[in-house]
Scaffold this motif. Structure first.
Motif, PDB file in Angstrom:
ATOM      1  N   LEU A  49      -4.850   4.933  14.171  1.00 10.98           N
ATOM      2  CA  LEU A  49      -3.801   5.468  13.308  1.00 10.98           C
ATOM      3  C   LEU A  49      -3.628   4.604  12.058  1.00 10.98           C
ATOM      4  N   ASN A  50      -3.775   3.297  12.220  1.00  4.09           N
ATOM      5  CA  ASN A  50      -3.673   2.384  11.082  1.00  4.09           C
ATOM      6  C   ASN A  50      -4.807   2.635  10.095  1.00  4.09           C
ATOM      7  N   LEU A  51      -6.001   2.862  10.601  1.00  3.97           N
ATOM      8  CA  LEU A  51      -7.136   3.133   9.719  1.00  3.97           C
ATOM      9  C   LEU A  51      -6.939   4.443   8.953  1.00  3.97           C
ATOM     10  N   TYR A  52      -6.417   5.465   9.596  1.00  2.00           N
ATOM     11  CA  TYR A  52      -6.107   6.716   8.898  1.00  2.00           C
ATOM     12  C   TYR A  52      -5.048   6.480   7.817  1.00  2.00           C
ATOM     13  N   TYR A  53      -4.023   5.732   8.179  1.00  2.00           N
ATOM     14  CA  TYR A  53      -2.938   5.433   7.238  1.00  2.00           C
ATOM     15  C   TYR A  53      -3.462   4.664   6.020  1.00  2.00           C
ATOM     16  N   LEU A  54      -4.217   3.608   6.258  1.00  2.00           N
ATOM     17  CA  LEU A  54      -4.754   2.791   5.163  1.00  2.00           C
ATOM     18  C   LEU A  54      -5.753   3.570   4.313  1.00  2.00           C
ATOM     19  N   SER A  55      -6.610   4.349   4.958  1.00  2.00           N
ATOM     20  CA  SER A  55      -7.606   5.136   4.217  1.00  2.00           C
ATOM     21  C   SER A  55      -6.934   6.151   3.298  1.00  2.00           C
ATOM     22  N   ALA A  56      -5.925   6.830   3.791  1.00  2.00           N
ATOM     23  CA  ALA A  56      -5.213   7.808   2.971  1.00  2.00           C
ATOM     24  C   ALA A  56      -4.490   7.129   1.812  1.00  2.00           C
ATOM     25  N   SER A  57      -3.926   5.961   2.058  1.00  2.00           N
ATOM     26  CA  SER A  57      -3.257   5.215   0.985  1.00  2.00           C
ATOM     27  C   SER A  57      -4.245   4.842  -0.101  1.00  2.00           C
ATOM     28  N   LEU A  58      -5.368   4.291   0.298  1.00  2.00           N
ATOM     29  CA  LEU A  58      -6.368   3.876  -0.682  1.00  2.00           C
ATOM     30  C   LEU A  58      -6.973   5.070  -1.412  1.00  2.00           C
ATOM     31  N   LEU A  59      -7.155   6.166  -0.705  1.00  2.00           N
ATOM     32  CA  LEU A  59      -7.709   7.366  -1.329  1.00  2.00           C
ATOM     33  C   LEU A  59      -6.791   7.877  -2.440  1.00  2.00           C
ATOM     34  N   SER A  60      -5.496   7.945  -2.159  1.00  2.00           N
ATOM     35  CA  SER A  60      -4.579   8.453  -3.185  1.00  2.00           C
ATOM     36  C   SER A  60      -4.502   7.508  -4.374  1.00  2.00           C
ATOM     37  N   ILE A  61      -4.626   6.217  -4.148  1.00  2.00           N
ATOM     38  CA  ILE A  61      -4.629   5.255  -5.254  1.00  2.00           C
ATOM     39  C   ILE A  61      -5.898   5.419  -6.079  1.00  2.00           C
ATOM     40  N   LEU A  62      -7.028   5.477  -5.418  1.00  2.00           N
ATOM     41  CA  LEU A  62      -8.309   5.568  -6.132  1.00  2.00           C
ATOM     42  C   LEU A  62      -8.440   6.861  -6.930  1.00  2.00           C
ATOM     43  N   LEU A  63      -7.968   7.957  -6.363  1.00  2.00           N
ATOM     44  CA  LEU A  63      -8.067   9.239  -7.069  1.00  2.00           C
ATOM     45  C   LEU A  63      -7.281   9.232  -8.380  1.00  2.00           C
ATOM     46  N   LEU A  64      -6.172   8.503  -8.394  1.00  2.00           N
ATOM     47  CA  LEU A  64      -5.364   8.479  -9.601  1.00  2.00           C
ATOM     48  C   LEU A  64      -5.728   7.331 -10.544  1.00  2.00           C
ATOM     49  N   LEU A  65      -6.294   6.258 -10.004  1.00  2.00           N
ATOM     50  CA  LEU A  65      -6.604   5.097 -10.846  1.00  2.00           C
ATOM     51  C   LEU A  65      -7.940   5.181 -11.562  1.00  2.00           C
ATOM     52  N   VAL A  66      -8.795   6.106 -11.186  1.00  2.00           N
ATOM     53  CA  VAL A  66     -10.090   6.200 -11.858  1.00  2.00           C
ATOM     54  C   VAL A  66      -9.923   6.589 -13.320  1.00  2.00           C
ATOM     55  N   LYS A  67      -8.764   7.076 -13.681  1.00  2.00           N
ATOM     56  CA  LYS A  67      -8.492   7.499 -15.051  1.00  2.00           C
ATOM     57  C   LYS A  67      -8.271   6.312 -15.992  1.00  2.00           C
ATOM     58  N   TRP A  68      -7.763   5.178 -15.489  1.00  2.00           N
ATOM     59  CA  TRP A  68      -7.419   4.042 -16.328  1.00  2.00           C
ATOM     60  C   TRP A  68      -8.340   2.856 -16.062  1.00  2.00           C
ATOM     61  N   PRO A  69      -8.716   2.134 -17.109  1.00  2.00           N
ATOM     62  CA  PRO A  69      -9.553   0.944 -16.909  1.00  2.00           C
ATOM     63  C   PRO A  69      -8.741  -0.204 -16.297  1.00  2.00           C
ATOM     64  N   PRO A  70      -9.375  -1.011 -15.442  1.00  2.00           N
ATOM     65  CA  PRO A  70      -8.667  -2.114 -14.789  1.00  2.00           C
ATOM     66  C   PRO A  70      -8.031  -3.106 -15.776  1.00  2.00           C
ATOM     67  N   LYS A  71      -8.676  -3.355 -16.908  1.00  2.00           N
ATOM     68  CA  LYS A  71      -8.135  -4.307 -17.880  1.00  2.00           C
ATOM     69  C   LYS A  71      -6.791  -3.823 -18.438  1.00  2.00           C
ATOM     70  N   LEU A  72      -6.691  -2.537 -18.716  1.00  2.00           N
ATOM     71  CA  LEU A  72      -5.439  -1.965 -19.208  1.00  2.00           C
ATOM     72  C   LEU A  72      -4.338  -2.066 -18.155  1.00  2.00           C
ATOM     73  N   LEU A  73      -4.685  -1.764 -16.913  1.00  2.00           N
ATOM     74  CA  LEU A  73      -3.709  -1.856 -15.830  1.00  2.00           C
ATOM     75  C   LEU A  73      -3.220  -3.287 -15.648  1.00  2.00           C
ATOM     76  N   TYR A  74      -4.135  -4.239 -15.676  1.00  2.00           N
ATOM     77  CA  TYR A  74      -3.753  -5.646 -15.521  1.00  2.00           C
ATOM     78  C   TYR A  74      -2.806  -6.064 -16.639  1.00  2.00           C
ATOM     79  N   LYS A  75      -3.134  -5.692 -17.857  1.00  2.00           N
ATOM     80  CA  LYS A  75      -2.310  -6.083 -19.006  1.00  2.00           C
ATOM     81  C   LYS A  75      -0.901  -5.493 -18.896  1.00  2.00           C
ATOM     82  N   ASN A  76      -0.803  -4.206 -18.574  1.00  2.00           N
ATOM     83  CA  ASN A  76       0.497  -3.534 -18.573  1.00  2.00           C
ATOM     84  C   ASN A  76       1.318  -3.733 -17.300  1.00  2.00           C
ATOM     85  N   LEU A  77       0.662  -3.930 -16.168  1.00  2.00           N
ATOM     86  CA  LEU A  77       1.394  -4.025 -14.905  1.00  2.00           C
ATOM     87  C   LEU A  77       1.595  -5.453 -14.411  1.00  2.00           C
ATOM     88  N   ILE A  78       0.755  -6.370 -14.839  1.00  2.00           N
ATOM     89  CA  ILE A  78       0.855  -7.739 -14.333  1.00  2.00           C
ATOM     90  C   ILE A  78       1.147  -8.723 -15.455  1.00  2.00           C
TER      91      ILE A  78
END
Length: 166
Positions: A64-93
């Motif tokens: 159940l933990n693996l399903y939970y973690l996989s779904a979490s990562l999937l939803s993050i990856l599907l939405l984050l592929v739009k933005w470059p990591p450098k931009l995210l680091y600058k604006n969020l961190i």
């Protein structure tokens, strides 16, 4: 986060894989919008399932933990592929770390009040055997800790749903 917690608790009722997947999807979305709060929810709920795995020695909790973690990562990856990591680091961190310290000076009286309310609830319900209530206690405590950097009315009101649920 509310929906993630709801489906997580619903999944505990009948060990339902779809509920843990939906909870994971909502957790991933919460990470996108409420970065540290979403990450804290992910870690708290995942570590709780690991605790159940160690305590009960049932590999169902790992599955159940693996399903939970996989779904979490999937939803993050599907939405984050739009933005470059450098931009995210600058604006969020980078930007918040270097520019928000002056504006984050607020008194801790609201945080103290809600920590006290949570302590009272724990004292009143400590003999309650419900696993769900203890998850909500843990989740509320962890979410209250995330407001230390900005413990104003808005940030506290945003995360006190477990107190209301209890």
């Amino acid at each position: 986060i509310i929906w993630a917690a709801y489906f997580f608790l619903s999944g505990l009722d009948n060990n339902s894989i779809p509920n843990f997947i939906i909870s994971g999807l909502f957790t991933g979305v919460s990470i996108l919008f409420l970065q540290q709060k979403g990450i804290i929810v992910l870690l708290t709920l995942s570590l709780f399932l690991i605790f159940l795995l160690i305590k009960e020695k049932k590999y169902l909790w790992l599955k159940l933990n693996l399903y939970y973690l996989s779904a979490s990562l999937l939803s993050i990856l599907l939405l984050l592929v739009k933005w470059p990591p450098k931009l995210l680091y600058k604006n969020l961190i980078s930007f918040p770390l270097l520019n928000y310290t002056e504006s984050n000076i607020v008194p801790f009286y609201l945080l103290s009040i809600f920590l006290f309310v949570l302590l009272l609830e724990i004292l009143l319900l400590r003999k309650e055997g419900s696993l769900k209530i203890w998850i909500l206690f843990l989740l509320q405590f962890i979410l209250l800790l995330t407001t230390i950097s900005r413990a104003d009315y808005y940030h506290i009101a945003l995360i006190i749903f477990p107190i209301y649920a209890i």
